[in-house]
Write a protein that holds these residues in place. Structure first.
Motif, mmCIF file in Angstrom:
data_model
loop_
_atom_site.group_PDB
_atom_site.id
_atom_site.type_symbol
_atom_site.label_atom_id
_atom_site.label_comp_id
_atom_site.label_asym_id
_atom_site.label_seq_id
_atom_site.Cartn_x
_atom_site.Cartn_y
_atom_site.Cartn_z
ATOM 1 N N ASP A 51 0.942 -11.592 23.523
ATOM 2 C CA ASP A 51 1.250 -13.038 23.378
ATOM 3 C C ASP A 51 1.163 -13.340 21.734
ATOM 4 N N LYS A 52 0.291 -14.301 21.510
ATOM 5 C CA LYS A 52 0.080 -14.750 20.020
ATOM 6 C C LYS A 52 -0.848 -13.706 19.408
ATOM 7 N N ASP A 53 -1.564 -12.909 19.900
ATOM 8 C CA ASP A 53 -2.903 -12.164 19.384
ATOM 9 C C ASP A 53 -2.246 -11.081 18.674
ATOM 10 N N PHE A 54 -2.294 -11.119 17.477
ATOM 11 C CA PHE A 54 -1.902 -9.609 16.576
ATOM 12 C C PHE A 54 -2.962 -8.695 16.842
ATOM 13 N N ASN A 55 -2.647 -7.578 16.952
ATOM 14 C CA ASN A 55 -3.262 -6.336 16.831
ATOM 15 C C ASN A 55 -2.953 -5.423 15.979
ATOM 16 N N ASN A 56 -3.510 -4.946 15.098
ATOM 17 C CA ASN A 56 -3.219 -4.025 13.898
ATOM 18 C C ASN A 56 -3.879 -2.625 14.206
ATOM 19 N N GLU A 57 -3.290 -1.480 13.934
ATOM 20 C CA GLU A 57 -3.566 -0.132 14.067
ATOM 21 C C GLU A 57 -4.666 0.228 13.110
ATOM 22 N N PHE A 64 2.184 -3.137 5.294
ATOM 23 C CA PHE A 64 2.921 -3.574 6.575
ATOM 24 C C PHE A 64 2.182 -4.780 7.004
ATOM 25 N N GLN A 65 3.163 -5.975 7.323
ATOM 26 C CA GLN A 65 2.553 -7.123 7.812
ATOM 27 C C GLN A 65 3.651 -7.412 9.086
ATOM 28 N N SER A 66 3.328 -8.242 10.003
ATOM 29 C CA SER A 66 4.055 -8.785 11.033
ATOM 30 C C SER A 66 3.795 -10.291 11.332
ATOM 31 N N ARG A 67 5.170 -10.614 11.691
ATOM 32 C CA ARG A 67 4.999 -12.062 12.284
ATOM 33 C C ARG A 67 5.621 -12.102 13.768
ATOM 34 N N ARG A 68 5.142 -13.123 14.324
ATOM 35 C CA ARG A 68 5.765 -13.411 15.645
ATOM 36 C C ARG A 68 5.955 -15.033 15.878
ATOM 37 N N ASN A 70 7.707 -17.067 17.837
ATOM 38 C CA ASN A 70 7.885 -17.353 19.221
ATOM 39 C C ASN A 70 7.809 -16.133 19.997
ATOM 40 N N THR A 71 7.968 -16.215 21.355
ATOM 41 C CA THR A 71 7.965 -15.285 22.349
ATOM 42 C C THR A 71 9.123 -14.373 22.088
ATOM 43 N N SER A 72 10.415 -14.748 21.547
ATOM 44 C CA SER A 72 11.393 -14.064 21.313
ATOM 45 C C SER A 72 11.742 -13.284 20.276
ATOM 46 N N PHE A 73 10.940 -13.733 18.932
ATOM 47 C CA PHE A 73 11.269 -13.010 17.704
ATOM 48 C C PHE A 73 9.909 -12.461 17.292
ATOM 49 N N CYS A 74 10.287 -11.222 16.474
ATOM 50 C CA CYS A 74 9.169 -10.589 15.868
ATOM 51 C C CYS A 74 9.753 -9.819 14.647
ATOM 52 N N PHE A 75 8.839 -9.820 13.558
ATOM 53 C CA PHE A 75 9.457 -9.551 12.251
ATOM 54 C C PHE A 75 8.161 -8.381 11.596
ATOM 55 N N LEU A 76 9.124 -7.590 10.938
ATOM 56 C CA LEU A 76 8.288 -6.634 10.249
ATOM 57 C C LEU A 76 8.434 -6.899 8.911
ATOM 58 N N ASP A 77 7.391 -7.041 8.157
ATOM 59 C CA ASP A 77 7.554 -7.335 6.560
ATOM 60 C C ASP A 77 7.032 -6.093 5.848
ATOM 61 N N ILE A 78 7.638 -5.639 4.934
ATOM 62 C CA ILE A 78 7.096 -4.526 4.001
ATOM 63 C C ILE A 78 6.959 -4.860 2.679
ATOM 64 N N ARG A 79 5.850 -5.228 2.150
ATOM 65 C CA ARG A 79 5.682 -6.075 1.052
ATOM 66 C C ARG A 79 6.075 -5.356 -0.375
ATOM 67 N N SER A 80 5.881 -4.155 -0.554
ATOM 68 C CA SER A 80 6.302 -3.404 -1.523
ATOM 69 C C SER A 80 6.605 -1.700 -0.831
ATOM 70 N N PRO A 81 7.764 -1.702 -0.840
ATOM 71 C CA PRO A 81 8.301 -0.511 0.117
ATOM 72 C C PRO A 81 8.057 0.811 -0.956
ATOM 73 N N GLY A 82 7.584 1.836 -0.457
ATOM 74 C CA GLY A 82 7.549 3.028 -1.120
ATOM 75 C C GLY A 82 8.587 4.113 -0.571
ATOM 76 N N LEU A 83 8.496 5.262 -1.481
ATOM 77 C CA LEU A 83 9.582 6.018 -0.921
ATOM 78 C C LEU A 83 9.142 6.686 0.404
ATOM 79 N N GLY A 84 7.807 6.644 0.600
ATOM 80 C CA GLY A 84 7.416 7.218 1.879
ATOM 81 C C GLY A 84 7.359 6.431 3.132
ATOM 82 N N ASP A 85 7.938 4.902 2.867
ATOM 83 C CA ASP A 85 8.141 4.384 3.946
ATOM 84 C C ASP A 85 9.505 4.096 4.630
ATOM 85 N N ALA A 86 10.359 5.083 4.035
ATOM 86 C CA ALA A 86 11.749 5.509 4.750
ATOM 87 C C ALA A 86 11.385 6.043 5.922
#
Lengths: 113, 111
Positions: A51-57, A64-68, A70-86
């Motif tokens: 639901d609205k509760d965020f659970n980080n491993e 890595f950050q995330s936003r939701r 509403n129910t339908s959408f979820c975003f993954l934000d990578i603030r400063s991508p490195g080569l290892g994030d490919a």
């Protein structure tokens, strides 16, 4: 058809330049997940929303950050991508219990240059 | 720490024969196990699952076997068909809903 849609399918970003990956669903599932999969490796859970509760491993980098919004959408934000994030980033949804299984999107292939 | 392991990265089988995919897990708290199938450029799709209270589940050509004492499960595909050529992921559930995945086994069905 009810489904999970990830945009874009392919994303190229510059080293250190913030990037956002998008996931939307028409299934009305209450749980949404983000997995990272590197070549020939198991998909690795980054975080999920119940639901609205965020659970980080515990081992998910702060980069890595995330936003939701509403129910339908979820975003993954990578603030400063490195080569290892490919990697391939997979979004999945479920109806609370894994007994229903996940529904996956087609993934976003991220390249960092 | 990889809790679900698929030790065979690839499997080649002749059409009509049986495909056997193996999966091992280390976390005794897992209570639900699933197999997913993935074609290139698509997301994984659910194939079959089994609860820890069972030792076998069958769905058409697909059967999953669970050996809890050995922490081992297997997927049998009989008979194998060309359309079965794909990557197969084993997954296990903990805390009711989060899945841990294996690295996948690429199955190639030869005509």
């Amino acid at each position: 058809d009810a489904m999970v849609i990830q945009n874009p399918r392919y994303q190229v970003t510059q080293f250190g330049k913030p990037v956002t990956l998008s996931c939307s669903q028409t299934l009305n599932h209450n749980v949404m997940y983000w997995y990272q999969q590197k070549s020939s490796q198991a998909p690795k859970l980054l975080f999920h929303y119940y639901d609205k509760d965020f659970n980080n491993e515990a081992d998910t980098p702060d980069n890595f950050q995330s936003r939701r919004p509403n129910t339908s959408f979820c975003f993954l934000d990578i603030r400063s991508p490195g080569l290892g994030d490919a990697a391939m980033y997979l979004c999945a949804t479920s109806r609370g219990g894994a007994n229903y299984g996940y529904t996956f999107g087609s993934g976003t292939r991220l390249t960092v240059v | 720490d990889q809790q679900v392991k698929q030790n065979s990265p690839s499997l080649s089988v002749q059409e009509g024969r049986i495909s056997i995919l193996n999966c091992d897990y280390t976390n005794s708290m897992f209570d639900y196990f699933l197999w997913y199938k993935k074609y290139p450029a698509e997301g994984p799709t659910f194939l079959i699952s089994i609860s820890s209270i069972k030792d076998k589940n069958e769905d058409g050509r697909f059967t999953v076997f669970l050996n809890k004492s050995a922490k081992h499960l297997s997927l049998h595909i009989v008979p194998s068909q060309p359309g079965d050529s794909a990557v197969y992921f084993c997954a296990a559930s903990r805390e009711g809903y989060k899945l841990s995945f294996g690295a996948g086994t690429t199955v190639t069905v030869r005509a």
